[in-house]
Design a protein around this motif. Sequence first.
Motif, PDB file in Angstrom:
ATOM      1  N   ARG A 335       0.787  -1.121   0.026  1.00 29.73           N
ATOM      2  CA  ARG A 335       0.074   0.099   0.001  1.00 29.73           C
ATOM      3  C   ARG A 335       1.001   1.323   0.231  1.00 29.73           C
ATOM      4  NH1 ARG A 335      -2.783  -3.063   3.645  1.00 29.73           N
ATOM      5  NH2 ARG A 335      -1.868  -2.146   5.656  1.00 29.73           N
ATOM      6  N   VAL A 336       1.986   1.166   0.750  1.00 30.97           N
ATOM      7  CA  VAL A 336       2.775   2.375   0.939  1.00 30.97           C
ATOM      8  C   VAL A 336       3.496   2.539  -0.746  1.00 30.97           C
ATOM      9  CG1 VAL A 336       5.124   3.342   1.635  1.00 30.97           C
ATOM     10  CG2 VAL A 336       3.363   2.211   3.215  1.00 30.97           C
ATOM     11  N   ALA A 337       3.776   1.656  -1.238  1.00 30.52           N
ATOM     12  CA  ALA A 337       4.399   1.659  -2.752  1.00 30.52           C
ATOM     13  C   ALA A 337       3.502   2.190  -3.646  1.00 30.52           C
ATOM     14  CB  ALA A 337       4.768   0.408  -3.132  1.00 30.52           C
ATOM     15  N   GLU A 338       2.124   1.975  -3.270  1.00 30.66           N
ATOM     16  CA  GLU A 338       1.091   2.474  -4.546  1.00 30.66           C
ATOM     17  C   GLU A 338       0.852   3.818  -4.089  1.00 30.66           C
ATOM     18  OE1 GLU A 338      -3.910   1.650  -5.037  1.00 30.66           O
ATOM     19  OE2 GLU A 338      -2.791   0.205  -3.906  1.00 30.66           O
ATOM     20  N   TYR A 339       0.623   4.249  -2.759  1.00 33.63           N
ATOM     21  CA  TYR A 339       0.633   5.711  -2.430  1.00 33.63           C
ATOM     22  C   TYR A 339       1.764   6.436  -2.863  1.00 33.63           C
ATOM     23  CZ  TYR A 339      -3.086   4.266   1.020  1.00 33.63           C
ATOM     24  OH  TYR A 339      -4.121   3.709   1.373  1.00 33.63           O
ATOM     25  N   ALA A 340       3.073   6.171  -2.523  1.00 33.74           N
ATOM     26  CA  ALA A 340       4.272   6.861  -3.177  1.00 33.74           C
ATOM     27  C   ALA A 340       4.355   6.823  -4.545  1.00 33.74           C
ATOM     28  CB  ALA A 340       5.580   5.897  -2.667  1.00 33.74           C
ATOM     29  N   VAL A 341       3.771   5.790  -5.573  1.00 30.18           N
ATOM     30  CA  VAL A 341       3.768   6.059  -6.735  1.00 30.18           C
ATOM     31  C   VAL A 341       2.964   7.066  -7.333  1.00 30.18           C
ATOM     32  CG1 VAL A 341       3.206   4.905  -8.947  1.00 30.18           C
ATOM     33  CG2 VAL A 341       4.727   3.772  -7.580  1.00 30.18           C
ATOM     34  N   GLY A 342       1.586   6.990  -6.775  1.00 31.23           N
ATOM     35  CA  GLY A 342       0.515   8.268  -6.811  1.00 31.23           C
ATOM     36  C   GLY A 342       1.015   9.335  -6.737  1.00 31.23           C
ATOM     37  N   ILE A 343       1.904   9.675  -5.397  1.00 31.08           N
ATOM     38  CA  ILE A 343       2.523  11.179  -5.319  1.00 31.08           C
ATOM     39  C   ILE A 343       3.499  11.350  -6.389  1.00 31.08           C
ATOM     40  CG2 ILE A 343       4.057  12.158  -3.599  1.00 31.08           C
ATOM     41  CD1 ILE A 343       2.855  10.570  -1.316  1.00 31.08           C
ATOM     42  N   GLY A 344       4.460  10.298  -6.754  1.00 30.93           N
ATOM     43  CA  GLY A 344       5.272  10.605  -7.708  1.00 30.93           C
ATOM     44  C   GLY A 344       4.921  10.969  -9.004  1.00 30.93           C
ATOM     45  N   LEU A 345       3.576  10.611  -9.431  1.00 38.28           N
ATOM     46  CA  LEU A 345       3.020  10.902 -10.663  1.00 38.28           C
ATOM     47  C   LEU A 345       2.236  12.342 -10.388  1.00 38.28           C
ATOM     48  CD1 LEU A 345       0.718   7.527 -11.343  1.00 38.28           C
ATOM     49  CD2 LEU A 345       2.985   8.403 -12.575  1.00 38.28           C
ATOM     50  N   LEU A 346       1.711  12.492  -9.304  1.00 36.24           N
ATOM     51  CA  LEU A 346       1.440  14.013  -9.172  1.00 36.24           C
ATOM     52  C   LEU A 346       2.473  14.928  -9.014  1.00 36.24           C
ATOM     53  CD1 LEU A 346      -0.928  13.364  -6.007  1.00 36.24           C
ATOM     54  CD2 LEU A 346      -1.662  13.785  -8.427  1.00 36.24           C
ATOM     55  N   ALA A 347       3.826  14.493  -8.677  1.00 39.07           N
ATOM     56  CA  ALA A 347       4.822  15.581  -8.808  1.00 39.07           C
ATOM     57  C   ALA A 347       5.539  15.448 -10.105  1.00 39.07           C
ATOM     58  CB  ALA A 347       5.846  15.039  -7.654  1.00 39.07           C
ATOM     59  N   LYS A 348       5.002  14.696 -11.085  1.00 39.07           N
ATOM     60  CA  LYS A 348       5.531  14.511 -12.355  1.00 39.07           C
ATOM     61  C   LYS A 348       6.989  14.160 -12.535  1.00 39.07           C
ATOM     62  CE  LYS A 348       2.498  18.137 -14.308  1.00 39.07           C
ATOM     63  NZ  LYS A 348       1.344  18.065 -13.282  1.00 39.07           N
ATOM     64  N   LEU A 349       7.431  13.234 -11.775  1.00 41.37           N
ATOM     65  CA  LEU A 349       8.556  12.684 -11.763  1.00 41.37           C
ATOM     66  C   LEU A 349       8.676  11.611 -13.208  1.00 41.37           C
ATOM     67  CD1 LEU A 349       9.159  11.102  -8.286  1.00 41.37           C
ATOM     68  CD2 LEU A 349       9.798  13.535  -9.073  1.00 41.37           C
ATOM     69  N   PRO A 350       9.847  11.449 -13.651  1.00 39.61           N
ATOM     70  CA  PRO A 350      10.098  10.755 -14.850  1.00 39.61           C
ATOM     71  C   PRO A 350       9.771   9.527 -14.312  1.00 39.61           C
ATOM     72  CG  PRO A 350      12.064  12.070 -14.265  1.00 39.61           C
ATOM     73  CD  PRO A 350      11.146  12.374 -13.354  1.00 39.61           C
ATOM     74  N   GLU A 351       9.453   8.613 -15.681  1.00 35.32           N
ATOM     75  CA  GLU A 351       8.925   7.485 -15.581  1.00 35.32           C
ATOM     76  C   GLU A 351       9.971   6.486 -14.742  1.00 35.32           C
ATOM     77  OE1 GLU A 351       7.416   3.489 -18.299  1.00 35.32           O
ATOM     78  OE2 GLU A 351       7.767   5.669 -19.179  1.00 35.32           O
ATOM     79  N   GLU A 352      11.117   6.574 -15.313  1.00 37.03           N
ATOM     80  CA  GLU A 352      12.202   5.818 -14.592  1.00 37.03           C
ATOM     81  C   GLU A 352      12.634   5.958 -13.107  1.00 37.03           C
ATOM     82  OE1 GLU A 352      14.941   2.896 -14.529  1.00 37.03           O
ATOM     83  OE2 GLU A 352      13.957   3.457 -16.057  1.00 37.03           O
ATOM     84  N   GLU A 353      12.249   7.319 -12.680  1.00 39.29           N
ATOM     85  CA  GLU A 353      12.304   7.639 -11.357  1.00 39.29           C
ATOM     86  C   GLU A 353      11.158   7.010 -10.363  1.00 39.29           C
ATOM     87  OE1 GLU A 353      13.317  11.418  -9.710  1.00 39.29           O
ATOM     88  OE2 GLU A 353      14.432  11.929 -11.402  1.00 39.29           O
TER      89      GLU A 353
END
Length: 503
Positions: A335-353
């Motif tokens: 679940r933490v990984a799922e939330y973190a990925v969601g935040i990464g997408l919101l922050a517009k991090l590159p796909e590799e990151e």
Amino acid sequence: MTIPLTVYKTFISRLKLNYAAGTLLAVIALGSLMIFAPLDLPREQYVWLIGVLVLSLCIMFTLEWIVFSLQIRPIRNCFLAEVDNFSTLQNVYIRTHRLPALAVKRILGPHLFGLLLPATILSIWLIYIGKLSIPYYYVLLASLGVVLVAGMHALIEFYMTSCTIRPILLELSGWSLRLFGKELTLGGRVLISIRRKLKWSFFLIGAFPLLLYSLAVQFRMDDWSAAGTWQWAVLILLIGLGFSFIGSWLLTRETVLPIQHLYEKMAEVKVGYLRNGASDLFSDEFSRLVSGFNHMLRGIKIQAERNNQLLESYFATLAAALDARDPYTAGHSLRVAEYAVGIGLLAKLPEEEIHDLRKSALLHDIGKIGIRDAVLLKEGRLTEEEWEQIKQHPVLGEAILKQIEPADAMAPFLPGVRSHHERYDGKGYPDGLQGEDIPLFGRIIAVADAFDAMTSDRPYRKGLDEQQAISILEEGRGTQWDPHIAQLFVDSYWENREKKQAP
């Protein structure tokens, strides 16, 4: 240990044979040129000419032998002496690769300074003192002929030497692996570019017949002062040379373009970019190379995808194994990984990151493997000593991941694992980092970890509802959590909630 001399002796013999063949062709070309020269001289003057030629040839052959000996000396020493270090073989390997280009210098230098210069000076001197009765412009034409033939001889020698050095390169490579366990390589160095090689080759091949014929015609002309003769000859010659130059440029471009295209695609593959194959823009044999490259690339992509799937499964399995120790935290890492990925997408991090962020979040609590069950699974309040043990799990997690090889593959995940319990105000652990000194992955995972921890049931308390947890995140912006990252998560929560409640 010395290298057997058989390969070296064969190599030297072939170099000498190459030179003899090139010299024979040069003599035939010069002889053909002299046949067209309408020389009607007394026997005594022919003797002078032959003497000049013999003397000049002796000087030329002497210079060529000296230059050849100097060029081949490092290779000869390698075969005759003890090979005691890898750098010696590497230097000889590079020197051998340079031999074709050195052969060009070996031919042109002695031809120009050993043959042309003495022959020209002696001929002019003999004409001046009356020993020869030929026009001065014959000397000029003969000099141009020597330059032309030397260029063609150098071209032939270049390609024949390129072929001759390959067996000795293979021998050196084999000995390097056997003696030192290392591979000899140029490491991508370009000693002579294919563009330069092809351009001059095509130009000389096109221009040589034209220039040779022009010189022969000039020798046969009885009256150079005839009206329009020079203008006509120069015009035809310039047109022919221009055609040879343009043709060589076009042929070189046509050959180099697909090679450059494939080289660029190989550079992309080298850095892990596997999305785009080579464009099939060519209708000759390069089309087969492009097709083969793309076929290879598809195989690499399939293998890379499988490796990524295995790696994802490996990380997920580690996380599940960790969560299985405590039934109350089952699924926490996922679940933490799922939330973190969601935040990464919101922050517009590159796909590799984002991929790296997911793996880091999956393993953020891996250090708890090193915490005793009596402490980790204790239902009551922890003592100060037990709490200090718990606070060590980020450091333990980093230490565990550092043991996994290859180390560079795990490096992107270490900062998030170590720093996910740091606070934005500097009161966190284990390093007391503050603000943006905390690695980005650590700041993101901290928000995701806190939200899941607050909304999950524990033996000693029931989990908060999501709105309460969101309120705590809002209150802790800038103190416990990165204000920007926390705000992204909070805003996303309310936006999704509104969408769900919309009729």
